[in-house]
Structure formats: structure tokens, C-alpha cells
Scaffold this motif. Structure first.
Motif, PDB file in Angstrom:
ATOM      1  N   ASN A  16     -10.619  17.447   7.366  1.00 28.85           N
ATOM      2  CA  ASN A  16     -11.365  17.376   5.961  1.00 28.85           C
ATOM      3  C   ASN A  16     -11.021  15.846   5.506  1.00 28.85           C
ATOM      4  O   ASN A  16      -9.982  15.604   5.117  1.00 28.85           O
ATOM      5  N   GLU A  17     -11.954  14.899   5.798  1.00 28.15           N
ATOM      6  CA  GLU A  17     -11.786  13.732   5.490  1.00 28.15           C
ATOM      7  C   GLU A  17     -11.594  13.426   4.178  1.00 28.15           C
ATOM      8  O   GLU A  17     -10.809  12.353   3.807  1.00 28.15           O
ATOM      9  N   GLU A  18     -12.185  13.963   3.175  1.00 28.95           N
ATOM     10  CA  GLU A  18     -11.977  13.773   1.887  1.00 28.95           C
ATOM     11  C   GLU A  18     -10.809  14.179   1.256  1.00 28.95           C
ATOM     12  O   GLU A  18      -9.994  13.412   0.701  1.00 28.95           O
ATOM     13  N   ARG A  19     -10.054  15.286   1.838  1.00 27.62           N
ATOM     14  CA  ARG A  19      -8.757  15.534   1.397  1.00 27.62           C
ATOM     15  C   ARG A  19      -7.665  14.876   1.972  1.00 27.62           C
ATOM     16  O   ARG A  19      -6.863  14.563   1.376  1.00 27.62           O
ATOM     17  N   LEU A  20      -7.951  14.375   3.424  1.00 36.59           N
ATOM     18  CA  LEU A  20      -6.984  13.377   4.078  1.00 36.59           C
ATOM     19  C   LEU A  20      -6.936  12.103   3.350  1.00 36.59           C
ATOM     20  O   LEU A  20      -5.853  11.439   3.158  1.00 36.59           O
ATOM     21  N   ASN A  21      -8.230  11.655   2.962  1.00 38.75           N
ATOM     22  CA  ASN A  21      -7.955  10.311   2.040  1.00 38.75           C
ATOM     23  C   ASN A  21      -7.230  10.468   0.749  1.00 38.75           C
ATOM     24  O   ASN A  21      -6.617   9.551   0.486  1.00 38.75           O
ATOM     25  N   ARG A  22      -7.553  11.790   0.111  1.00 42.41           N
ATOM     26  CA  ARG A  22      -6.768  11.860  -1.008  1.00 42.41           C
ATOM     27  C   ARG A  22      -5.040  11.825  -0.879  1.00 42.41           C
ATOM     28  O   ARG A  22      -4.338  11.474  -1.678  1.00 42.41           O
ATOM     29  N   ALA A  23      -4.565  12.597   0.402  1.00 35.72           N
ATOM     30  CA  ALA A  23      -3.480  12.547   0.872  1.00 35.72           C
ATOM     31  C   ALA A  23      -2.957  11.419   0.854  1.00 35.72           C
ATOM     32  O   ALA A  23      -1.731  10.970   0.154  1.00 35.72           O
ATOM     33  N   VAL A  24      -3.665  10.372   1.455  1.00 35.57           N
ATOM     34  CA  VAL A  24      -3.118   8.946   1.624  1.00 35.57           C
ATOM     35  C   VAL A  24      -3.058   8.162   0.339  1.00 35.57           C
ATOM     36  O   VAL A  24      -2.232   7.671   0.021  1.00 35.57           O
ATOM     37  N   ASP A  25      -4.284   8.659  -0.458  1.00 35.63           N
ATOM     38  CA  ASP A  25      -4.208   7.777  -1.908  1.00 35.63           C
ATOM     39  C   ASP A  25      -3.098   8.537  -2.474  1.00 35.63           C
ATOM     40  O   ASP A  25      -2.727   7.381  -3.212  1.00 35.63           O
ATOM     41  N   LEU A  26      -2.622   9.589  -2.711  1.00 27.55           N
ATOM     42  CA  LEU A  26      -1.531  10.036  -3.267  1.00 27.55           C
ATOM     43  C   LEU A  26      -0.080   9.330  -2.920  1.00 27.55           C
ATOM     44  O   LEU A  26       0.571   8.939  -3.882  1.00 27.55           O
ATOM     45  N   SER A  27      -0.106   9.067  -1.680  1.00 26.00           N
ATOM     46  CA  SER A  27       1.015   8.470  -1.079  1.00 26.00           C
ATOM     47  C   SER A  27       1.201   6.912  -1.546  1.00 26.00           C
ATOM     48  O   SER A  27       2.061   6.424  -2.074  1.00 26.00           O
ATOM     49  N   VAL A  28      -0.134   6.330  -1.272  1.00 22.46           N
ATOM     50  CA  VAL A  28      -0.201   4.855  -1.604  1.00 22.46           C
ATOM     51  C   VAL A  28      -0.067   4.669  -2.958  1.00 22.46           C
ATOM     52  O   VAL A  28       0.718   3.558  -3.415  1.00 22.46           O
ATOM     53  N   GLU A  29      -0.647   5.487  -3.917  1.00 22.33           N
ATOM     54  CA  GLU A  29      -0.842   5.067  -5.231  1.00 22.33           C
ATOM     55  C   GLU A  29       0.540   5.740  -6.339  1.00 22.33           C
ATOM     56  O   GLU A  29       0.741   5.252  -7.362  1.00 22.33           O
ATOM     57  N   LYS A  30       1.236   6.682  -5.786  1.00 20.61           N
ATOM     58  CA  LYS A  30       2.091   7.510  -6.619  1.00 20.61           C
ATOM     59  C   LYS A  30       3.511   7.958  -5.892  1.00 20.61           C
ATOM     60  O   LYS A  30       4.390   7.632  -6.576  1.00 20.61           O
ATOM     61  N   TYR A  31       3.402   8.110  -4.509  1.00 19.37           N
ATOM     62  CA  TYR A  31       4.715   8.775  -4.067  1.00 19.37           C
ATOM     63  C   TYR A  31       5.487   7.576  -3.557  1.00 19.37           C
ATOM     64  O   TYR A  31       6.723   7.775  -3.377  1.00 19.37           O
ATOM     65  N   CYS A  32       4.986   6.653  -2.620  1.00 17.89           N
ATOM     66  CA  CYS A  32       5.765   6.032  -1.942  1.00 17.89           C
ATOM     67  C   CYS A  32       6.413   4.768  -2.396  1.00 17.89           C
ATOM     68  O   CYS A  32       5.681   3.758  -2.855  1.00 17.89           O
ATOM     69  N   GLY A  33       7.756   4.839  -2.503  1.00 14.98           N
ATOM     70  CA  GLY A  33       8.502   3.969  -3.195  1.00 14.98           C
ATOM     71  C   GLY A  33       8.474   2.551  -2.460  1.00 14.98           C
ATOM     72  O   GLY A  33       8.850   1.543  -3.153  1.00 14.98           O
ATOM     73  N   VAL A  34       8.661   2.787  -1.252  1.00 17.32           N
ATOM     74  CA  VAL A  34       8.490   1.370  -0.495  1.00 17.32           C
ATOM     75  C   VAL A  34       7.522   0.900  -0.340  1.00 17.32           C
ATOM     76  O   VAL A  34       7.227  -0.434  -0.482  1.00 17.32           O
ATOM     77  N   MET A  35       6.359   1.559  -0.870  1.00 16.07           N
ATOM     78  CA  MET A  35       4.811   0.777  -0.822  1.00 16.07           C
ATOM     79  C   MET A  35       4.866   0.070  -2.110  1.00 16.07           C
ATOM     80  O   MET A  35       4.377  -1.178  -2.149  1.00 16.07           O
ATOM     81  N   GLU A  36       5.370   0.639  -3.130  1.00 16.04           N
ATOM     82  CA  GLU A  36       5.576  -0.095  -4.504  1.00 16.04           C
ATOM     83  C   GLU A  36       6.474  -1.556  -4.362  1.00 16.04           C
ATOM     84  O   GLU A  36       6.130  -2.254  -4.776  1.00 16.04           O
ATOM     85  N   MET A  37       7.591  -1.347  -3.608  1.00 19.21           N
ATOM     86  CA  MET A  37       8.421  -2.417  -3.355  1.00 19.21           C
ATOM     87  C   MET A  37       7.715  -3.241  -2.501  1.00 19.21           C
ATOM     88  O   MET A  37       7.659  -4.585  -2.955  1.00 19.21           O
ATOM     89  N   PHE A  38       6.854  -3.097  -1.464  1.00 21.39           N
ATOM     90  CA  PHE A  38       6.345  -4.149  -0.733  1.00 21.39           C
ATOM     91  C   PHE A  38       4.955  -5.001  -1.760  1.00 21.39           C
ATOM     92  O   PHE A  38       4.783  -6.031  -1.537  1.00 21.39           O
ATOM     93  N   ARG A  39       4.501  -4.291  -2.652  1.00 19.86           N
ATOM     94  CA  ARG A  39       3.518  -4.501  -3.496  1.00 19.86           C
ATOM     95  C   ARG A  39       4.118  -5.702  -4.307  1.00 19.86           C
ATOM     96  O   ARG A  39       3.164  -6.655  -5.001  1.00 19.86           O
ATOM     97  N   GLN A  40       5.405  -5.730  -4.568  1.00 17.42           N
ATOM     98  CA  GLN A  40       6.041  -7.119  -5.230  1.00 17.42           C
ATOM     99  C   GLN A  40       6.075  -8.328  -4.682  1.00 17.42           C
ATOM    100  O   GLN A  40       6.070  -9.540  -5.307  1.00 17.42           O
ATOM    101  N   PHE A  41       5.700  -8.409  -3.455  1.00 12.80           N
ATOM    102  CA  PHE A  41       5.605  -9.610  -2.644  1.00 12.80           C
ATOM    103  C   PHE A  41       4.475  -9.878  -1.568  1.00 12.80           C
ATOM    104  O   PHE A  41       4.350 -10.811  -0.984  1.00 12.80           O
ATOM    105  N   ALA A  42       3.725  -8.749  -1.203  1.00 17.55           N
ATOM    106  CA  ALA A  42       2.621  -8.733  -0.277  1.00 17.55           C
ATOM    107  C   ALA A  42       1.362  -8.003  -0.722  1.00 17.55           C
ATOM    108  O   ALA A  42       1.459  -7.009  -1.667  1.00 17.55           O
TER     109      ALA A  42
END
Length: 141
Positions: free
Chosen positions: A104-130
Motif C-alpha cells: 500500500n504505497e500511500e500508507r507506506l509513504n505516510r509511515a515514512v513521513d510520520l517518522s521523518v517529520e514527527k517521531y525520529c529524534g535522530v532525524m531532527e538532530m541531523f537537520r541541525q547540520f545537514a
């Protein structure tokens, strides 16, 4: 507030052993080009593994919660280092690859988006320098 304590112990030459709050250990070593023996993981590459692992755990959890059919998935992480010292990652791309016969491509994209935009703290740390880019690919099997 949660506090993590990591103990990193010098094992001689260019090798360290580092603990994790779970009690697991890993070896860290410099590459041969930096007087290391090549045994163990490189510190900067570990950061990329932490990024992919953080987001991957989020997505795996969401796949289960959303009851999605996924046979397998992997995350390929590509990063570029600056030329000047201290060399840091300035651009990072995570490409999520999903495998299955009923994706289900739509829902898998949603899962990735939720991780990237909301849940993954390491992602947020990386955004500070990259600059971080995310791609998804679907492979029907």
C-alpha cells in the motif's frame, strides 16, 4: 527527562569498545588510512546507522500498527562530507526500499513521513547540520 550513559573504553591503538544502555557493545576503529586496523565501525558511519535505525524502527512500528503487508524493507543512506576540518555531513539521503506483492504505497509513504517529520529524534538532530532528503521505492515481488 531520560538520561543515557554510554561508556567508551580505549582498547589500544585506534580501537574503542562502546556500551549501549541495553548492555550491548560495539567496536569503533579508525580506517587503515587513519592508522586504524579496520576492525570495528567508523564513528561518522555509526551516525548514519543511527539515523537509518531510528527511522527504520519508527516505520517498522507503523507498518505493524497500520497492519500493512510488507515482506521486507531496507534503508540505503548516502551522505557527503565537507572538505574542511572538522569534516561533517552536509547532505544526507535516505532511500526506503519496500518489498512485497501487496504494498500500500500511500500508507507506506505516510509511515515514512510520520517518522521523518514527527517521531525520529535522530532525524531532527541531523537537520541541525545537514540537508536531509528522503526517497521511497516500491518493489513488487
Amino acid at each position: 527527562m531520560s538520561i543515557h550513559i554510554i561508556t567508551t573504553t580505549w582498547k589500544g591503538k585506534m580501537q574503542f569498545e562502546s556500551t549501549n544502555p541495553s548492555g550491548e557493545t560495539l567496536l569503533i576503529n579508525a580506517g587503515e588510512e587513519n592508522q586504524g586496523e579496520g576492525a570495528g565501525l567508523r564513528p561518522k558511519a555509526l551516525m548514519l546507522s543511527a539515523l537509518a535505525g531510528c527511522s527504520g524502527l519508527d516505520v517498522a512500528s507503523l507498518i505493524e500498527k497500520m497492519k500493512l503487508e510488507v515482506d521486507d524493507f531496507k534503508i540505503e543512506t548516502t551522505a557527503s562530507l565537507t572538505q574542511e576540518h572538522p569534516k561533517v555531513y552536509d547532505q544526507v539521503t535516505l532511500e526506503f526500499h519496500f518489498y512485497g506483492s501487496n504494498l500500500n504505497e500511500e500508507r507506506l509513504n505516510r509511515a515514512v513521513d510520520l517518522s521523518v517529520e514527527k517521531y525520529c529524534g535522530v532525524m531532527e538532530m541531523f537537520r541541525q547540520f545537514a540537508k536531509v532528503a528522503v526517497k521511497t521505492s516500491f518493489h513488487k515481488i
